[in-house]
Design a protein around this motif. Sequence first.
Motif, PDB file in Angstrom:
ATOM      1  N   GLN A  65       0.832  -1.196   0.000  1.00 50.34           N
ATOM      2  CA  GLN A  65       0.000   0.000   0.000  1.00 50.34           C
ATOM      3  C   GLN A  65       0.869   1.249   0.000  1.00 50.34           C
ATOM      4  O   GLN A  65       1.770   1.387   0.830  1.00 50.34           O
ATOM      5  N   LEU A  66       0.593   2.149  -0.952  1.00 51.75           N
ATOM      6  CA  LEU A  66       1.249   3.449  -0.920  1.00 51.75           C
ATOM      7  C   LEU A  66       0.734   4.197   0.306  1.00 51.75           C
ATOM      8  O   LEU A  66      -0.478   4.379   0.456  1.00 51.75           O
ATOM      9  N   TRP A 103       4.207  13.258  -1.664  1.00 53.79           N
ATOM     10  CA  TRP A 103       3.064  12.699  -2.378  1.00 53.79           C
ATOM     11  C   TRP A 103       1.859  12.618  -1.457  1.00 53.79           C
ATOM     12  O   TRP A 103       1.992  12.619  -0.241  1.00 53.79           O
ATOM     13  N   ALA A 159      -1.891  10.238  -1.649  1.00 53.89           N
ATOM     14  CA  ALA A 159      -2.816   9.352  -2.345  1.00 53.89           C
ATOM     15  C   ALA A 159      -4.203   9.982  -2.289  1.00 53.89           C
ATOM     16  O   ALA A 159      -4.651  10.424  -1.230  1.00 53.89           O
ATOM     17  N   ASN A 205      -4.897   2.442  -3.643  1.00 58.30           N
ATOM     18  CA  ASN A 205      -3.506   2.881  -3.542  1.00 58.30           C
ATOM     19  C   ASN A 205      -2.589   1.705  -3.195  1.00 58.30           C
ATOM     20  O   ASN A 205      -1.715   1.789  -2.342  1.00 58.30           O
ATOM     21  N   ILE A 261       5.242   1.227  -6.149  1.00 58.43           N
ATOM     22  CA  ILE A 261       5.279   2.127  -4.998  1.00 58.43           C
ATOM     23  C   ILE A 261       6.603   2.883  -4.963  1.00 58.43           C
ATOM     24  O   ILE A 261       6.640   4.101  -4.729  1.00 58.43           O
ATOM     25  N   ASP A 262       7.713   2.187  -5.212  1.00 63.28           N
ATOM     26  CA  ASP A 262       9.018   2.851  -5.263  1.00 63.28           C
ATOM     27  C   ASP A 262       9.061   3.886  -6.382  1.00 63.28           C
ATOM     28  O   ASP A 262       9.609   4.990  -6.204  1.00 63.28           O
ATOM     29  N   VAL A 317       6.567   5.634  -7.707  1.00 65.34           N
ATOM     30  CA  VAL A 317       5.793   6.820  -7.331  1.00 65.34           C
ATOM     31  C   VAL A 317       6.611   7.716  -6.409  1.00 65.34           C
ATOM     32  O   VAL A 317       6.664   8.955  -6.590  1.00 65.34           O
ATOM     33  N   GLN A 318       7.241   7.128  -5.434  1.00 66.15           N
ATOM     34  CA  GLN A 318       8.005   7.929  -4.479  1.00 66.15           C
ATOM     35  C   GLN A 318       9.203   8.598  -5.149  1.00 66.15           C
ATOM     36  O   GLN A 318       9.505   9.764  -4.880  1.00 66.15           O
TER      37      GLN A 318
END
Length: 287
Positions: A56-57, A64, A66, A74, A81-82, A84-85
Motif C-alpha cells: 500500500q502506498l 506525495w 494518495a 492505492n 510504490i518505489d 511513485v516515491q
Amino acid sequence: MILLRFLTILVAIVLTNTATAQPLAKQLFGAQKASSQQKSAAFGSYSRGCAAGSVQLPETGPTWQAMRLSRNRNWGHPEAIDYVQDLSRFAAKQPGWNGLYVGDISQPRGGPMTSGHRSHQLGLDIDIWMLPGDNMRLSRKARENISSISLRRSNGAFVNGNWTKQHHAVLRAAAKDKRVARIFVFPGAKAEMCKNEKGNRAYLRKIRPWWGHHYHFHVRLKCPRGSNGCVNQDPPPKGDGCAEAQQWVNNILNPPPPDPNAPAPKKRREFRMADLPKQCAKVLQSN
C-alpha cells in the motif's frame, strides 16, 4: 448418433449455465480490503490479471498524497510504490510543485475493478494527477472533494493555459525511468512535447497519445524481473512517435469519414474467475 449429439449439447448447456452462475471477478476482487500474504507478483496481463503481495502506498508522504482514499486503490507492486516515491521527489523540485497527487494504482489484490478502469489489474499502472501537488497536508475529506485540472483544448488537439514547463519536465522524468513501458496522455500533450523538446528525444517513444488522459497521465510499468506469470505489452513502435501524435491531432481537428464497413462495436464482456490466470484463485484464497 442422435443420442451422442443430444448429450454433447446438454453438457454444453450445463457448462454455460455453471459459468454464468459464477460471481463476476470484479465483485470478488473489489471486496478485498487488504493484499494477499504472498510474495509480490503480477499474474496475467494489464487488463486481465491480478496481483499477489501488493504494497500500500502510504496515504501521505513528504512529496506525495494518495487521492480518493475511499476507493482503496492505492495498492501496487513494490516497484510501482518505489516508482511513485522516486518521481514525486523529482516533482517536488519543480517550481510551484511540492510533490504529486496520486490517483488509482490498483485494488489490494489487483484484478478487475468494480468501476472505472479496464486495466490497473496487475499493480503496475499508476494514474498521476495533472494538478500540481502544492499542498501535501490535505485531509481525507479534501482528497475526496478536490478535483484535478484539465490540460486539453479543442477536444485534446492542443494544450490549454494550464500546461506548464513543469508538466513537460515531470512527464519527461516519468518516461525516462527504465521501469516504464509507456505513458498514456492526451494527443495535444504529446504533440506539444514533440514541438518543445530540445534534448534527447528517445524517451518520447514511451509517451503515447490516447483518449482522455487530460486530467491525469497514466504510467504503465514493465513486468518486474522474475515475474514469470506477468505478460508485458508489446513495445511501442520504433521512433519518437511524434508523427503519429500529429496524426491524432489532425484527426481530431478534421475527423475522417466513418468507415461504412467497420464492424459494430461489441459489448464488453465482464470477466469471471475462469477468464483470469489460474494463480488468481490462490491470490483470492490467501489470508
